[in-house]
Motif scaffolding. Sequence first.
Motif, short mmCIF file in Angstrom:
data_model
loop_
_atom_site.label_atom_id
_atom_site.label_comp_id
_atom_site.label_asym_id
_atom_site.label_seq_id
_atom_site.Cartn_x
_atom_site.Cartn_y
_atom_site.Cartn_z
N GLU A 62 10.53 29.89 -47.40
CA GLU A 62 9.50 29.96 -48.39
C GLU A 62 8.04 29.24 -48.54
OE1 GLU A 62 10.02 32.26 -51.38
OE2 GLU A 62 11.42 33.23 -50.12
N HIS A 65 6.54 30.28 -44.76
CA HIS A 65 6.20 31.80 -44.42
C HIS A 65 6.50 32.63 -45.74
CE1 HIS A 65 5.16 35.23 -42.45
NE2 HIS A 65 5.60 35.08 -41.24
N PRO A 66 5.67 32.44 -46.71
CA PRO A 66 6.11 32.84 -47.87
C PRO A 66 6.15 34.71 -48.02
CG PRO A 66 4.10 31.98 -48.05
CD PRO A 66 4.68 31.43 -46.89
N LYS A 67 5.48 35.04 -47.05
CA LYS A 67 5.40 36.63 -47.20
C LYS A 67 6.75 37.14 -46.24
CE LYS A 67 0.50 37.01 -47.75
NZ LYS A 67 -0.57 37.53 -47.44
N ASP A 68 7.39 36.17 -45.53
CA ASP A 68 8.42 36.87 -44.88
C ASP A 68 9.58 37.11 -46.13
OD1 ASP A 68 9.83 37.12 -41.92
OD2 ASP A 68 11.15 35.88 -43.22
N ASP A 69 10.63 38.01 -45.65
CA ASP A 69 11.62 38.21 -46.56
C ASP A 69 12.92 37.78 -46.14
OD1 ASP A 69 12.53 39.32 -49.00
OD2 ASP A 69 13.57 41.25 -48.08
#
Length: 105
Positions: A62, A65-69
């Motif tokens: 998080e 790479h906050p945009k990774d799910d």
Amino acid sequence: MKHLVVVRNMAAHHVRLWDHEFTAYTLPYIRKNPKLLKEAMDASPHSQRIYRTLALLTYVMEALHPKDDWKGRLINLVEAFWRDWRDFRERMGFPEDYQRLTLWR
């Protein structure tokens, strides 16, 4: 870092991690910030299970790479197994109500 290296090597050699009890290089107790990671780790009844490692990796992913799910995919995977196998969550060290914790929301 030593703990993550051990986990990585075990995964690379196809060791079953979901019910493994880590005795060497156990994750240290988080005493300070980040509070959401400390909250998630304190909630686990089993400090030597993979849950604490997954909480740490979720926190790091998080942050980096906050945009990774990654977190969403992990939750979906764990939830899929919970439906089929009742003691799966406990053997991984997940707290009963882990989804109420800030880290997992």
